[in-house]
Motif scaffolding. Structure first.
Motif, mmCIF file in Angstrom:
data_model
loop_
_atom_site.group_PDB
_atom_site.id
_atom_site.type_symbol
_atom_site.label_atom_id
_atom_site.label_comp_id
_atom_site.label_asym_id
_atom_site.label_seq_id
_atom_site.Cartn_x
_atom_site.Cartn_y
_atom_site.Cartn_z
ATOM 1 N N HIS A 147 1.049 -1.388 -0.075
ATOM 2 C CA HIS A 147 0.242 -0.230 0.298
ATOM 3 C C HIS A 147 0.560 1.200 -0.116
ATOM 4 O O HIS A 147 0.325 2.216 -0.908
ATOM 5 N N LYS A 150 3.406 1.107 -4.229
ATOM 6 C CA LYS A 150 2.558 1.285 -5.297
ATOM 7 C C LYS A 150 0.968 0.963 -4.517
ATOM 8 O O LYS A 150 -0.529 1.148 -5.189
ATOM 9 N N PRO A 151 0.899 3.017 -4.251
ATOM 10 C CA PRO A 151 -0.336 3.491 -3.460
ATOM 11 C C PRO A 151 -1.222 4.254 -4.955
ATOM 12 O O PRO A 151 -2.970 3.375 -4.708
ATOM 13 N N GLU A 152 -1.271 4.422 -5.420
ATOM 14 C CA GLU A 152 -2.077 4.367 -6.736
ATOM 15 C C GLU A 152 -2.739 3.173 -7.417
ATOM 16 O O GLU A 152 -3.767 3.202 -7.432
ATOM 17 N N GLU A 153 -1.773 2.291 -7.613
ATOM 18 C CA GLU A 153 -2.282 0.949 -7.800
ATOM 19 C C GLU A 153 -3.118 0.162 -7.120
ATOM 20 O O GLU A 153 -3.991 0.290 -7.598
ATOM 21 N N ASN A 155 -4.963 1.795 -4.910
ATOM 22 C CA ASN A 155 -6.237 2.491 -4.615
ATOM 23 C C ASN A 155 -6.781 2.401 -5.593
ATOM 24 O O ASN A 155 -8.317 2.196 -5.863
ATOM 25 N N LYS A 156 -6.407 1.994 -6.921
ATOM 26 C CA LYS A 156 -7.187 1.424 -8.538
ATOM 27 C C LYS A 156 -7.885 0.540 -8.166
ATOM 28 O O LYS A 156 -9.378 -0.143 -8.627
ATOM 29 N N HIS A 159 -10.501 0.479 -5.698
ATOM 30 C CA HIS A 159 -11.564 1.167 -6.337
ATOM 31 C C HIS A 159 -12.632 0.343 -7.278
ATOM 32 O O HIS A 159 -13.812 0.704 -6.833
#
Length: 167
Positions: A147, A150-153, A155-156, A159
């Motif tokens: 987390h 690779k926070p953006e990945e 989160n994606k 989501h």
């Protein structure tokens, strides 16, 4: 057998909280973490602190401050009590996870690479215990702190998973 309370904490004290945390954050071996007596971390008190690329020095200082207040005993006690944990959760041995699940792990994660972990997930046994398992995502080059790495990945993925339940 896991080290007695206080032993590994005493070893950690030789290295200092920041160096110990940095070693954990930089652990990228596709293998379980073992902390044998003597030099469980395989580091020296003189080793330079090299903050991982996905973390800032301020992040490391924040975590260091928190662990300097609480120590490592709480986290280590989880592993000291593994046999008791298994005993206490015994009544749920055959229970299935009966909600939709998306499982995300890094291919360098020490738990994914623990004895039997990868085989359990990849052989289909995991799916038997989690019948509504919709997806298994194994992130390449990512370790235990996925987390943060690779926070953006992450989160994606989260989501997208929750979007399927929206009206």
């Amino acid at each position: 057998m896991f080290q007695e309370t206080g032993e590994i904490e005493g070893e950690f004290a030789v290295y200092g909280t920041e160096r110990v945390l940095n070693a954990f954050f930089n652990y990228r071996k596709p293998a379980p973490l073992f902390l044998p007596k003597g030099n469980g971390l395989g580091i020296s008190p003189d080793d330079p602190i090299i903050v991982p690329s996905w973390m800032t020095k301020e992040d490391l200082e924040y975590y260091t401050g928190k662990f300097e207040k609480t120590g490592f005993t709480g986290g280590l006690n989880y592993y000291r009590a593994l046999d008791l944990n298994w005993e206490l959760t015994g009544p749920w041995t055959e229970a299935k996870v009966s909600v939709p699940v998306k499982f995300i792990v890094g291919d360098l994660d020490l738990t994914y690479n623990s004895v039997g972990g990868k085989d359990y997930i990849e052989s289909g046994e995991f799916k038997k215990d989690v019948p509504l398992l919709e997806d298994v995502i194994i992130l390449e080059g990512v370790a235990h702190f996925l987390h943060e790495e690779k926070p953006e990945e992450i989160n994606k993925h989260i989501h997208q998973f929750f979007e399927q339940f929206s009206i």
